[in-house]
Scaffold this active site. Structure first.
Site, mmCIF file in Angstrom:
data_model
loop_
_atom_site.group_PDB
_atom_site.id
_atom_site.type_symbol
_atom_site.label_atom_id
_atom_site.label_comp_id
_atom_site.label_asym_id
_atom_site.label_seq_id
_atom_site.Cartn_x
_atom_site.Cartn_y
_atom_site.Cartn_z
ATOM 1 N N THR A 151 0.868 -1.181 0.000
ATOM 2 C CA THR A 151 0.000 0.000 0.000
ATOM 3 C C THR A 151 0.901 1.226 0.000
ATOM 4 O OG1 THR A 151 -1.754 -1.030 1.269
ATOM 5 C CG2 THR A 151 -1.514 1.349 1.554
ATOM 6 N N VAL A 180 -12.919 -4.093 3.609
ATOM 7 C CA VAL A 180 -12.239 -2.795 3.585
ATOM 8 C C VAL A 180 -11.220 -2.792 4.720
ATOM 9 C CG1 VAL A 180 -12.552 -0.300 3.887
ATOM 10 C CG2 VAL A 180 -14.253 -1.625 2.606
ATOM 11 N N GLY A 181 -10.022 -2.325 4.429
ATOM 12 C CA GLY A 181 -8.968 -2.294 5.446
ATOM 13 C C GLY A 181 -8.848 -0.928 6.094
ATOM 14 N N THR A 202 0.529 1.132 7.275
ATOM 15 C CA THR A 202 0.472 0.133 6.218
ATOM 16 C C THR A 202 0.736 -1.229 6.858
ATOM 17 O OG1 THR A 202 1.403 -0.636 4.119
ATOM 18 C CG2 THR A 202 2.904 0.532 5.570
ATOM 19 N N GLY A 203 0.219 -2.272 6.198
ATOM 20 C CA GLY A 203 0.338 -3.615 6.765
ATOM 21 C C GLY A 203 -1.046 -4.186 7.015
ATOM 22 N N GLY A 205 -4.392 -4.465 7.799
ATOM 23 C CA GLY A 205 -5.365 -3.400 8.056
ATOM 24 C C GLY A 205 -6.298 -3.670 9.208
HETATM 25 N N1 ASP Z 1 -3.229 -1.763 5.102
HETATM 26 C C1 ASP Z 1 -3.671 -2.312 3.839
HETATM 27 C C2 ASP Z 1 -4.956 -3.051 4.047
HETATM 28 O O1 ASP Z 1 -5.068 -3.769 5.027
HETATM 29 C C3 ASP Z 1 -2.690 -3.225 3.205
HETATM 30 C C4 ASP Z 1 -1.245 -2.828 3.254
HETATM 31 O O2 ASP Z 1 -0.881 -1.799 3.776
HETATM 32 O O3 ASP Z 1 -0.439 -3.570 2.721
HETATM 33 O O4 ASP Z 1 -5.815 -2.980 3.209
#
Ligand code: ASP
Length: 290
Positions: A151, A180-181, A202-203, A205
């Site tokens: 992301t 939805v994240g 990020t990561g 969600g």
């Molecule tokens: N945070 C994003 C989600 O969970 C994914 C990501 O950051 O890689 O949709």
């Protein structure tokens, strides 16, 4: 001098290549960030944002994006947006052209089309190939559990203390349709408040959202912490309270009013792009030790 942060190695390079020349020309940070995210959304080689990113379990791409202005806390977001680019532009239009904060799914798409964007097929041959491979193989499905990276979240500081935050993503690869994240959720994926600073995430969600990770980090700065301390405090809270955040990558990044930046990660390695004092560098952040 303006400062800009962006997430992850590969997409971070694309957004910086687009945004930094505009910063040098003196454009407002919100335009630099929008241009950066638009370039990444349009790049078919990036598999977690915009065109060419990986779809949901039905084989359809659903995009999430958000933007926030720290001067008045105004914000706009879209979620589960299908067949429209740039999602970040639609999020900005929600902020600037409607009285709302978020539009979702088919109605977000309808709004984007009414505002002048054309629907398009965003799936590339490579995304279709990866989807077919995932659909037919339990082993590959296992590999993609919690495979949510790349992301692009960006936060910027300009002038005498004005912050902008924004994010764009296709979310968790092969997610349940409608999932939805954190990225389009104000307070989870992004937050900006000129009284304290800006933060982004990020990561995984689900965990970042439960932590209200970006809002929490900005509140930490409001209490007097530096950007780095504020990020570490949020990540420590997650490690203490949220067992799923321990084996999964959850990242927060922040900028404070003194122009300091910071980032921290629950698990794994995170690459942060930093444009500061006219120079662009990449930092590596490793798992925070509790
Ligand atoms: N945070 C994003 C989600 O969970 C994914 C990501 O950051 O890689 O949709």
């Amino acid at each position: 001098m303006p400062t800009l942060l962006a997430t992850w190695n590969e997409p971070g390079q694309v957004v910086m290549d687009a945004a930094v020349p505009l910063i040098r020309k003196g454009l407002p940070m919100v335009d630099c960030i929008e241009a950066g995210l638009t370039a990444a959304e349009d790049d078919p080689n990036l598999i977690a944002i915009g065109r060419g990113s990986l779809p949901n379990a039905d084989g359809e791409l659903e995009l999430d994006a958000s933007i926030m202005d720290g001067s008045d806390l105004s914000a706009g977001a879209v979620c589960a947006l299908r067949g429209i680019l740039p999602a970040i532009k639609v999020a900005r239009w929600v902020k600037e052209r409607t009285p709302h904060v978020m539009l979702a799914g088919d109605q977000a798409r309808r709004f984007a089309i009414e505002q002048g964007l054309k629907p398009q097929n965003l799936m590339t041959g490579e995304a279709v190939r990866r989807y077919d491979e995932w659909k037919d193989s339990p082993e590959i499905q296992e590999r993609y559990v919690h495979s949510v990276r790349d992301t692009v979240t960006m936060i910027g500081l300009e002038g005498s203390g004005h912050f902008t935050a924004a994010s764009s993503t296709s979310g968790w690869s092969f997610k349940l349709p409608g999932r939805v994240g954190d990225s389009p959720i104000i307070g989870a994926g992004i937050y900006a408040d000129d009284e304290a600073g800006a933060a982004g995430a990020t990561g995984l969600g689900e965990e970042l959202w439960k932590a209200c990770a970006s809002f929490r980090t900005v509140q930490n700065m409001k209490l007097g912490m530096s950007a780095q301390d504020a990020c570490e405090e949020t990540i420590r809270h997650m490690l203490r309270r949220q067992p799923h955040s321990i084996e999964n990558t959850c990242v927060v990044l922040a900028l404070d009013r003194n122009g300091n930046h910071g980032a921290a990660v629950t698990h794994g390695l995170f690459h942060l792009w930093v444009h500061k004092d006219g120079v662009t560098t990449v930092e590596e952040h490793a798992t925070l030790q509790p």
